[in-house]
Structures are given as C-alpha cells and as structure tokens.
Motif scaffolding. Structure first.
Motif, PDB file in Angstrom:
ATOM      1  N   THR A  77      20.014  55.481   2.789  1.00 56.08           N
ATOM      2  CA  THR A  77      20.622  54.309   2.161  1.00 56.08           C
ATOM      3  C   THR A  77      21.799  53.787   2.977  1.00 56.08           C
ATOM      4  O   THR A  77      21.979  52.581   3.127  1.00 56.08           O
ATOM      5  CB  THR A  77      21.090  54.662   0.737  1.00 56.08           C
ATOM      6  OG1 THR A  77      19.962  55.075  -0.041  1.00 56.08           O
ATOM      7  CG2 THR A  77      21.755  53.482   0.067  1.00 56.08           C
ATOM      8  N   ALA A  78      22.587  54.707   3.525  1.00 55.28           N
ATOM      9  CA  ALA A  78      23.827  54.311   4.203  1.00 55.28           C
ATOM     10  C   ALA A  78      23.699  54.226   5.717  1.00 55.28           C
ATOM     11  O   ALA A  78      24.361  53.404   6.354  1.00 55.28           O
ATOM     12  CB  ALA A  78      24.941  55.307   3.845  1.00 55.28           C
ATOM     13  N   GLN A  82      25.247  51.164   8.406  1.00 56.90           N
ATOM     14  CA  GLN A  82      26.451  51.593   9.121  1.00 56.90           C
ATOM     15  C   GLN A  82      26.218  51.668  10.618  1.00 56.90           C
ATOM     16  O   GLN A  82      27.117  51.387  11.413  1.00 56.90           O
ATOM     17  CB  GLN A  82      26.918  52.953   8.577  1.00 56.90           C
ATOM     18  CG  GLN A  82      27.436  52.894   7.154  1.00 56.90           C
ATOM     19  CD  GLN A  82      28.557  51.883   6.989  1.00 56.90           C
ATOM     20  OE1 GLN A  82      29.555  51.926   7.711  1.00 56.90           O
ATOM     21  NE2 GLN A  82      28.396  50.969   6.046  1.00 56.90           N
ATOM     22  N   VAL A 197      23.543  56.696  -5.951  1.00 62.09           N
ATOM     23  CA  VAL A 197      24.135  55.612  -5.163  1.00 62.09           C
ATOM     24  C   VAL A 197      25.020  54.725  -6.040  1.00 62.09           C
ATOM     25  O   VAL A 197      26.079  54.258  -5.609  1.00 62.09           O
ATOM     26  CB  VAL A 197      23.031  54.782  -4.475  1.00 62.09           C
ATOM     27  CG1 VAL A 197      23.607  53.522  -3.825  1.00 62.09           C
ATOM     28  CG2 VAL A 197      22.317  55.624  -3.425  1.00 62.09           C
ATOM     29  N   GLU A 202      30.090  53.375  -2.074  1.00 56.15           N
ATOM     30  CA  GLU A 202      30.639  53.254  -0.725  1.00 56.15           C
ATOM     31  C   GLU A 202      29.873  54.157   0.239  1.00 56.15           C
ATOM     32  O   GLU A 202      29.481  55.269  -0.117  1.00 56.15           O
ATOM     33  CB  GLU A 202      32.116  53.638  -0.716  1.00 56.15           C
ATOM     34  CG  GLU A 202      32.991  52.704  -1.528  1.00 56.15           C
ATOM     35  CD  GLU A 202      32.960  51.285  -0.988  1.00 56.15           C
ATOM     36  OE1 GLU A 202      32.900  51.136   0.260  1.00 56.15           O
ATOM     37  OE2 GLU A 202      32.980  50.336  -1.780  1.00 56.15           O
ATOM     38  N   PRO A 203      29.614  53.688   1.463  1.00 54.76           N
ATOM     39  CA  PRO A 203      28.813  54.481   2.400  1.00 54.76           C
ATOM     40  C   PRO A 203      29.367  55.884   2.636  1.00 54.76           C
ATOM     41  O   PRO A 203      28.606  56.855   2.669  1.00 54.76           O
ATOM     42  CB  PRO A 203      28.830  53.647   3.685  1.00 54.76           C
ATOM     43  CG  PRO A 203      29.099  52.255   3.230  1.00 54.76           C
ATOM     44  CD  PRO A 203      29.979  52.375   2.023  1.00 54.76           C
ATOM     45  N   THR A 206      28.649  57.973  -0.351  1.00 55.66           N
ATOM     46  CA  THR A 206      27.223  58.299  -0.415  1.00 55.66           C
ATOM     47  C   THR A 206      26.893  59.477   0.488  1.00 55.66           C
ATOM     48  O   THR A 206      26.153  60.400   0.101  1.00 55.66           O
ATOM     49  CB  THR A 206      26.385  57.078  -0.004  1.00 55.66           C
ATOM     50  OG1 THR A 206      26.677  55.980  -0.882  1.00 55.66           O
ATOM     51  CG2 THR A 206      24.905  57.387  -0.072  1.00 55.66           C
ATOM     52  N   PRO A 276      23.918  47.027  -2.013  1.00 52.77           N
ATOM     53  CA  PRO A 276      23.712  48.441  -1.644  1.00 52.77           C
ATOM     54  C   PRO A 276      22.955  49.221  -2.707  1.00 52.77           C
ATOM     55  O   PRO A 276      22.116  50.068  -2.385  1.00 52.77           O
ATOM     56  CB  PRO A 276      25.145  48.961  -1.472  1.00 52.77           C
ATOM     57  CG  PRO A 276      25.950  47.762  -1.115  1.00 52.77           C
ATOM     58  CD  PRO A 276      25.321  46.613  -1.868  1.00 52.77           C
TER      59      PRO A 276
END
Length: 384
Positions: A77-78, A82, A197, A202-203, A206, A276
């Motif tokens: 997901t992240a 990123q 999530v 926030e990444p 996560t 997100p």
C-alpha cells in the motif's frame, strides 16, 4: 567436549564427533546403559516431538503465513507511492519493490536449509525478525526522506517474505491440501488490510504496523518446535520431473505478470487521485483474490484440475494486466488487479498440486522452485 559427573561410582563422558550426534528422546529419558554409553553424544529432544505433531499443525502455519500476507498488503500500500515521491530519478522508482522481491528470492535457499538444520523455530523466527527490522527501517527512511534507506528496508522485508513463503511447503509435507489450507489463510488476512490502513493512514505508520505484524509472527514462531524428529517412513525425494518443470515455468510467468501489475497498479491509482485508504482496500482485495482460490481448492479440490487451471489462470492474468496498463479509470485498474490476483491464485493452486501430489521433490528443489518464481517477479518489477 568432556562432561564428568562428580560421583565415586559413575563417570559419564559425553564425547565424540558431530557425526555421532543422535536425537533419541526415549534413550535419554530412560537412562539405559545403551543410552549413556561412554563416547556417545545425545540431544534431549522431547518425546512428544514427532513429524505428525508438527506438520499437521496447519492452524499455526496458516496464522504465520496470514500475518506475513497482511504485512505484505500494508507494505504494498505504501511502498510504490513513496518510491515515486522519493526516488532520485524515474529509472529508480522500481528499485524498492524490486529489492523486496530480490530479498524474497535470496531467502529461498536459506529458509529451506535452516528449516532442516536448525528447525522451524529458528528459521521462521529469523524471517520474522528481518521483517520487524525492515518495517522499522522503511518507516524511518520515509521520515528522513532517505531513498536508499527505503531500499534497504524493502530488501529486509523481502527476506522476511521469502521465509514466510516456505510455510506452504511445510504444510504440504503431509498432503497438497495442507499447503492449500495455508495459502487460503492468506485470503482472510488480506481482508484486514483496509481496516489497518484506515487506522494508520500515514505511510510511515503503515510500515510500522507491518513491522508490528512481524513482531506477532515472531511471537508465534518462537512457540514452534526446535526440530523435527526423523521420519523413517518418509519416501525419498523425487528427482526433477516434468511436473516440477511445468509448475516452475507456469509459476514464473504468473509471478512475472503479478509483480509488474503490483508495481503499476498502486501507482496508477495514486496518479488517478485515489485516496490512500482506497488504494489499501484495492490491494487488500487484490491479495484476497490471490489467495482466495487456494481456500476454495482446499474445500473443493475437484474443481481445480491442473492443466485447465494453469491455462485459465494465465489467460485471466493477461486480461487483468491489460486493464491495469490501460489505466482508463480507477474502477478498471482495480478490477484488473483483482483479475491478476485470481489468475495468480489459480496458477499457484495448480503448481502446488503438481509439486506435492505424488512423488515430492526435495527441500533443495522446492527452494529452487521458489527462487525461480521470485526471480521472475523481480524481473517483472525491473522491466516494467
């Protein structure tokens, strides 16, 4: 090594080369003369530790694999978004995801060797520990905007995933259905990804949540037995066969397409301004579709004959990949990811049955199989 008891009547010496090491629980416990003869080495293995007690504990293996799948869903997901934001150049956007897969591929043989040499507790504890370190380092790298730290953290997370993938081979020792049960456990875990999530959007948070899941997996791993008692009735491993070659070739194609879709799917959704939480949900459904066919096959194995399942799975994957790369809308990309997952799941169900039904390959051959699959996945991430 010499060990002597301070007794006037008895002197017991435990010595000898490693080749004389024996693992006989009953002989140590009963104190017989044969057990305690001079010059012999024995390890005190619990009498209850049998191969059946370990391999048939599918719930523990399924839980460990499910935790790894949920952690993977959070990372996926992240990580792609990123990587896009932090990469020094466009050519390096795929590096973290590719290193995730390279790490998983490199862990194939160590996982197989450690399971045999030191037991499941040591092997799976090491894998989970690498996942804890990788998730924490990745979160720190995002906080500091350090792209190369993110690459290293992704590599460690990949090593953890490579160890976790061996859960299915361990469970399939008794029967191919055992491996399908473990694979099916990943389907339920994937459904929890959107919830996690939403709690840690926030990444960095996560990825820290992914590290926390590996902590739980570590706690589960340390409760596994150290070793497996020898099973004299176990058949000798089969040589490389056509079934093995077909399972490996079809699996490599499926992993190649899957990894390319996994990299481009979240990026396309982010470019299309998907939230997100939605991306996390889409990846959760993608992973659910990856492992859902295994859960169905474990209950209804007659629906999944090997050759038709391989052909149908690859065809569905190609159609899903076309939808992801077209990127016409958020809905089409999401449906494409689900199609890729369903096709991947069908191919892996057939591959697992090809590997473990009938004469089974050796641990080294299984590690080679995983290495080919994950190497193809890394190539898919780098080439596309």
């Amino acid at each position: 090594m010499n060990l002597r008891e301070n007794s006037a009547s008895d002197v017991v010496t435990l010595a000898g080369p490693p080749s004389e090491l024996s693992c006989d629980a009953s002989s140590v416990d009963d104190g017989s003369d044969a057990a305690m003869r001079v010059g012999a080495l024995y390890c005190a293995c619990p009498a209850s530790l049998t191969r059946a007690n370990v391999t048939d504990n599918r719930l523990t293996l399924a839980l460990g694999f499910g935790l790894a799948v949920l952690a993977q869903a959070l990372v996926l997901t992240a990580l792609p978004e990123q990587s896009r934001l932090m990469a020094p150049s466009v050519e390096r956007i795929g590096w973290p995801f590719a290193l995730l897969l390279v790490g998983a591929a490199l862990a194939s043989f160590p996982a197989a060797l450690l399971v045999d040499a030191f037991g499941r507790r040591a092997a799976f504890s090491l894998g989970a520990s690498l996942g804890v370190a990788g998730g924490a380092l990745s979160a720190f790298a995002i906080a500091k905007s350090n792209f190369f730290g993110l690459c290293l953290g992704a590599f460690w997370l990949g090593l953890a995933q490579g160890f976790a993938l061996f859960y299915r081979h361990i469970a399939a020792q008794g029967s191919a259905r055992g491996g399908l049960v473990v694979l099916g456990g990943g389907a339920g875990a994937a459904l929890a990804a959107p919830v996690v999530v939403s709690l840690a959007p926030e990444p960095g948070a996560t990825l820290l949540a992914a590290a926390g899941l590996h902590v739980v997996a570590l706690g589960l791993a340390v409760r596994m037995p150290h070793v497996v008692a020898p099973d004299s009735a176990a058949p000798a491993p089969a040589p490389i066969s056509r079934r093995f070659a077909l399972a490996t070739l079809a699996g490599a194609v499926a992993w190649f397409v899957m990894s390319a879709g996994m990299l481009h799917g979240p990026l396309t959704l982010a470019v299309c301004a998907a939230a997100p939480a939605f991306i996390g949900g889409a990846m959760g459904w993608h992973l659910f579709s990856m492992y859902g066919p295994a859960a169905l096959a474990a209950s209804l194995p007659g629906l999944f004959s090997t050759a038709p399942t391989l052909a149908a799975g690859l065809a569905v994957m190609v159609a899903g990949a076309g939808a992801v790369y077209a990127g016409l809308s958020i809905a089409s990309v999401t449906l494409g990811l689900i199609a890729i997952g369903l096709g991947w799941g069908a191919v892996n169900v057939a591959a697992l049955r090809l590997l473990h039904e009938g004469a089974r390959p050796s641990r080294a051959a299984l590690a080679l199989h995983d290495l080919c699959l994950l190497g193809a996945a890394a190539a898919g991430a780098l080439l596309f």
